[in-house]
Enzyme design. Sequence first.
Site, PDB file in Angstrom:
ATOM      1  N   ASP A 191      52.012 -29.195 -52.673  1.00  0.00           N
ATOM      2  CA  ASP A 191      51.788 -28.172 -53.707  1.00  0.00           C
ATOM      3  C   ASP A 191      50.745 -27.191 -53.166  1.00  0.00           C
ATOM      4  O   ASP A 191      49.609 -27.572 -52.916  1.00  0.00           O
ATOM      5  CB  ASP A 191      51.286 -28.863 -54.983  1.00  0.00           C
ATOM      6  CG  ASP A 191      50.914 -27.898 -56.096  1.00  0.00           C
ATOM      7  OD1 ASP A 191      51.114 -26.674 -55.924  1.00  0.00           O
ATOM      8  OD2 ASP A 191      50.424 -28.357 -57.145  1.00  0.00           O
ATOM      9  N   THR A 193      49.352 -24.724 -54.657  1.00  0.00           N
ATOM     10  CA  THR A 193      48.439 -24.168 -55.668  1.00  0.00           C
ATOM     11  C   THR A 193      46.987 -24.475 -55.302  1.00  0.00           C
ATOM     12  O   THR A 193      46.649 -25.624 -55.021  1.00  0.00           O
ATOM     13  CB  THR A 193      48.738 -24.768 -57.068  1.00  0.00           C
ATOM     14  OG1 THR A 193      50.141 -24.723 -57.279  1.00  0.00           O
ATOM     15  CG2 THR A 193      48.027 -23.992 -58.158  1.00  0.00           C
ATOM     16  N   GLY A 196      44.399 -21.104 -51.392  1.00  0.00           N
ATOM     17  CA  GLY A 196      43.578 -19.918 -51.112  1.00  0.00           C
ATOM     18  C   GLY A 196      42.180 -20.060 -51.674  1.00  0.00           C
ATOM     19  O   GLY A 196      41.191 -19.706 -51.021  1.00  0.00           O
ATOM     20  N   ASP A 197      42.086 -20.603 -52.887  1.00  0.00           N
ATOM     21  CA  ASP A 197      40.770 -20.800 -53.513  1.00  0.00           C
ATOM     22  C   ASP A 197      39.948 -21.831 -52.744  1.00  0.00           C
ATOM     23  O   ASP A 197      38.737 -21.687 -52.595  1.00  0.00           O
ATOM     24  CB  ASP A 197      40.935 -21.243 -54.970  1.00  0.00           C
ATOM     25  CG  ASP A 197      41.568 -20.154 -55.820  1.00  0.00           C
ATOM     26  OD1 ASP A 197      41.306 -18.965 -55.546  1.00  0.00           O
ATOM     27  OD2 ASP A 197      42.318 -20.476 -56.753  1.00  0.00           O
TER      28      ASP A 197
END
Length: 259
Positions: A191, A193, A196-197
Amino acid sequence: MLANILKENNVDNSGMRFDHSARTALAFVTLRADGEREFLFFRHPSADMRLHESELDINLIKQAKIFHFGSISLIEEPCKSAQLAAMNIAKKSGSILSYDPNLRLPLWLSAEAARKGIMSIWDQADLIKVSEDEITFLTEGGDPYDDNLVTKKLFHPNLKLLIVTEGPAGCRYYTKTFKGRVPGIKVKPVDTTGAGDAFVGGLLSSLASDLNLFEDEKRLREALAFANACGALTVTERGAIPALPTKQAVCDALTKHHA
């Protein structure tokens, strides 16, 4: 619930504000077979869009070594003015301004509005992180691998560091004096998600403990390898916050990778 999740993860949430007449924005994330994700947003209007400049915790902002922001708050008032005011306070207090445009096209009125909005604060940032897709979008179809295009269109005179993330391949970096690439770590994506953070979080944690990182290429490369590993480990698990690795896990992964 979200305030408590921050607390449980040792995040100071004293700057958080609650709005009794609006709900928290929701993002539904669907995963494709390759772990890449698609977003669907619900905000009519959501609490974050209604943040007023008068609600900012000015002392908290003034204490920040780094002030990190995206572009989604620029879409509507009053949160647009609140973000611009916060950036201004941070800049005057000597904070490093870090910008991840984090393009979410469905939230903007049009592609043109998104491009204009994202670029409107471009020259205020000291550090900018963009993805390959965002480069193509912001330069209206430009090749994200063309160094000349990237430096000409996206590197501004006040910028200390421009990072281009390349997913599993790692990242590229550009400063006024040097540029290069740091390869990523190979993992099996589950995943993507939060990758990038996680990358930005890893980089900013290194920067917070060494504010002269921009000037030393060797140290910068080490910080980017650390950030790459943060992103890589995050995609091996589902979810955004639960998938974020500990510092120890990142160091272990880097040791194994270089072994």
